[in-house]
Design a protein around this motif. Structure first.
Motif, PDB file in Angstrom:
ATOM      1  N   SER A 103       0.810  -1.225   0.000  1.00  0.00           N
ATOM      2  CA  SER A 103       0.000   0.000   0.000  1.00  0.00           C
ATOM      3  C   SER A 103       0.845   1.278   0.000  1.00  0.00           C
ATOM      4  O   SER A 103       0.360   2.325  -0.408  1.00  0.00           O
ATOM      5  N   LEU A 104       2.075   1.221   0.427  1.00  0.00           N
ATOM      6  CA  LEU A 104       2.997   2.365   0.426  1.00  0.00           C
ATOM      7  C   LEU A 104       2.364   3.620   1.007  1.00  0.00           C
ATOM      8  O   LEU A 104       2.299   4.677   0.375  1.00  0.00           O
ATOM      9  N   ASP A 105       1.911   3.531   2.235  1.00  0.00           N
ATOM     10  CA  ASP A 105       1.228   4.649   2.885  1.00  0.00           C
ATOM     11  C   ASP A 105       2.072   5.910   2.988  1.00  0.00           C
ATOM     12  O   ASP A 105       1.549   7.011   2.916  1.00  0.00           O
ATOM     13  N   ASN A 106       3.370   5.768   3.172  1.00  0.00           N
ATOM     14  CA  ASN A 106       4.239   6.938   3.363  1.00  0.00           C
ATOM     15  C   ASN A 106       5.308   7.072   2.290  1.00  0.00           C
ATOM     16  O   ASN A 106       6.371   7.631   2.532  1.00  0.00           O
ATOM     17  N   THR A 143       7.349  -2.587   0.681  1.00  0.00           N
ATOM     18  CA  THR A 143       6.545  -1.821   1.636  1.00  0.00           C
ATOM     19  C   THR A 143       6.882  -0.334   1.656  1.00  0.00           C
ATOM     20  O   THR A 143       6.173   0.447   2.279  1.00  0.00           O
ATOM     21  N   SER A 144       7.962   0.049   0.990  1.00  0.00           N
ATOM     22  CA  SER A 144       8.313   1.466   0.910  1.00  0.00           C
ATOM     23  C   SER A 144       9.247   1.679  -0.267  1.00  0.00           C
ATOM     24  O   SER A 144      10.073   0.823  -0.583  1.00  0.00           O
ATOM     25  N   ALA A 145       9.106   2.859  -0.886  1.00  0.00           N
ATOM     26  CA  ALA A 145       9.984   3.222  -2.004  1.00  0.00           C
ATOM     27  C   ALA A 145      10.331   4.712  -1.874  1.00  0.00           C
ATOM     28  O   ALA A 145      10.780   5.140  -0.821  1.00  0.00           O
ATOM     29  N   ILE A 200       8.244  12.412   4.674  1.00  0.00           N
ATOM     30  CA  ILE A 200       9.056  12.174   5.871  1.00  0.00           C
ATOM     31  C   ILE A 200       8.526  12.983   7.051  1.00  0.00           C
ATOM     32  O   ILE A 200       8.479  12.480   8.178  1.00  0.00           O
ATOM     33  N   ALA A 201       8.083  14.212   6.795  1.00  0.00           N
ATOM     34  CA  ALA A 201       7.518  15.029   7.880  1.00  0.00           C
ATOM     35  C   ALA A 201       6.286  14.339   8.479  1.00  0.00           C
ATOM     36  O   ALA A 201       6.138  14.277   9.705  1.00  0.00           O
ATOM     37  N   LYS A 202       5.427  13.775   7.614  1.00  0.00           N
ATOM     38  CA  LYS A 202       4.241  13.048   8.110  1.00  0.00           C
ATOM     39  C   LYS A 202       4.656  11.778   8.849  1.00  0.00           C
ATOM     40  O   LYS A 202       4.112  11.454   9.900  1.00  0.00           O
ATOM     41  N   LEU A 203       5.630  11.074   8.296  1.00  0.00           N
ATOM     42  CA  LEU A 203       6.085   9.826   8.910  1.00  0.00           C
ATOM     43  C   LEU A 203       6.711  10.085  10.282  1.00  0.00           C
ATOM     44  O   LEU A 203       6.513   9.307  11.218  1.00  0.00           O
ATOM     45  N   ARG A 204       7.425  11.175  10.422  1.00  0.00           N
ATOM     46  CA  ARG A 204       8.078  11.497  11.704  1.00  0.00           C
ATOM     47  C   ARG A 204       7.058  11.752  12.811  1.00  0.00           C
ATOM     48  O   ARG A 204       7.362  11.596  13.989  1.00  0.00           O
ATOM     49  N   GLN A 205       5.845  12.118  12.438  1.00  0.00           N
ATOM     50  CA  GLN A 205       4.798  12.296  13.445  1.00  0.00           C
ATOM     51  C   GLN A 205       4.359  10.946  14.011  1.00  0.00           C
ATOM     52  O   GLN A 205       3.909  10.857  15.146  1.00  0.00           O
ATOM     53  N   LEU A 206       4.497   9.896  13.203  1.00  0.00           N
ATOM     54  CA  LEU A 206       4.108   8.548  13.624  1.00  0.00           C
ATOM     55  C   LEU A 206       5.280   7.734  14.160  1.00  0.00           C
ATOM     56  O   LEU A 206       5.111   6.834  14.966  1.00  0.00           O
ATOM     57  N   ASN A 207       6.477   8.028  13.657  1.00  0.00           N
ATOM     58  CA  ASN A 207       7.653   7.223  13.966  1.00  0.00           C
ATOM     59  C   ASN A 207       8.826   8.155  14.258  1.00  0.00           C
ATOM     60  O   ASN A 207       9.423   8.714  13.337  1.00  0.00           O
ATOM     61  N   ILE A 208       9.167   8.293  15.523  1.00  0.00           N
ATOM     62  CA  ILE A 208      10.230   9.227  15.886  1.00  0.00           C
ATOM     63  C   ILE A 208      11.604   8.769  15.392  1.00  0.00           C
ATOM     64  O   ILE A 208      12.552   9.547  15.365  1.00  0.00           O
ATOM     65  N   ASN A 209      11.716   7.510  14.977  1.00  0.00           N
ATOM     66  CA  ASN A 209      12.990   6.994  14.472  1.00  0.00           C
ATOM     67  C   ASN A 209      13.219   7.320  12.995  1.00  0.00           C
ATOM     68  O   ASN A 209      14.318   7.102  12.483  1.00  0.00           O
TER      69      ASN A 209
END
Length: 191
Positions: free
Chosen positions: A71-74, A108-110, A117-126
């Motif tokens: 699905s490549l959400d991020n 799962t990611s490309a 990345i800004a959106k992903l950092r809100q979900l995953n601090i790593n």
């Protein structure tokens, strides 16, 4: 009746093959960290984008016989052409080793943009700001989820994928980092 017999026969052959193939899990050897992978990504990748825009350098990862795009959400289903060629080579080797020609690994990611990345950092601090995914050179492949129509133990397919990735890493075709649920892979451009 003939169809049921054929399916049972195929499953028997597939499972006999799986029991006779020697594969090993190489996860502990996949320690190519961000600081190693980013050098390759920056050297051969695209200029990172703030938001996604089509780019002549990028090719789309479409559903095909070789691998499945999740699905490549991020992220976006785009990479550089040599990355797509690598994925096809990886899939051919994976299918040959596993003996399961109807099984695909799952991407799962490309490609990611700075906005992704800004959106992903809100979900995953790593998640890192200067991700290798910004450059179109890097993909993530699930370690545990495979798209298959024939029953195989996930551990067997995981070990087959691990074995092939290890061989490709030794040949200098990619960098691999073992993460919790996936392999983070930056493909090396071979001139």
């Amino acid at each position: 009746m003939k169809a049921k017999f054929l399916i049972c026969f195929l499953l028997l052959i597939v499972n006999i093959h799986a029991e006779n193939v020697s594969v090993k899990c190489y996860d502990s050897r996949f320690n190519d960290v961000q600081s190693i992978q980013i050098i390759e990504a920056q050297k051969n990748g695209i200029v990172p984008m703030k938001s996604f825009q089509k780019n002549d350098e990028l090719v789309r990862l479409d559903y095909n016989l070789w691998y499945k795009v999740g699905s490549l959400d991020n992220s976006h289903p785009f990479v550089l052409s040599y990355v797509k060629e690598f994925l096809i080579d990886l899939s051919k080797e994976f299918k040959n080793l596993s003996g399961c020609y109807v099984s695909n690994f799952v991407i799962t990611s490309a490609l990611r943009t700075h906005d992704d990345i800004a959106k992903l950092r809100q979900l995953n601090i790593n998640a890192v700001n200067n991700s290798c995914h910004l450059y179109g050179t890097t993909i993530d492949i699930s370690k545990f989820y495979f798209n298959t129509v024939v029953y195989y133990k996930s551990e067997y397919l995981h070990n087959c994928l691990s074995t092939i990735l290890y061989e490709m890493q030794k040949k200098g075709r990619c960098y691999v980092k073992n993460e919790k649920n996936c392999y983070h892979i930056t493909i090396i451009k071979i001139d």
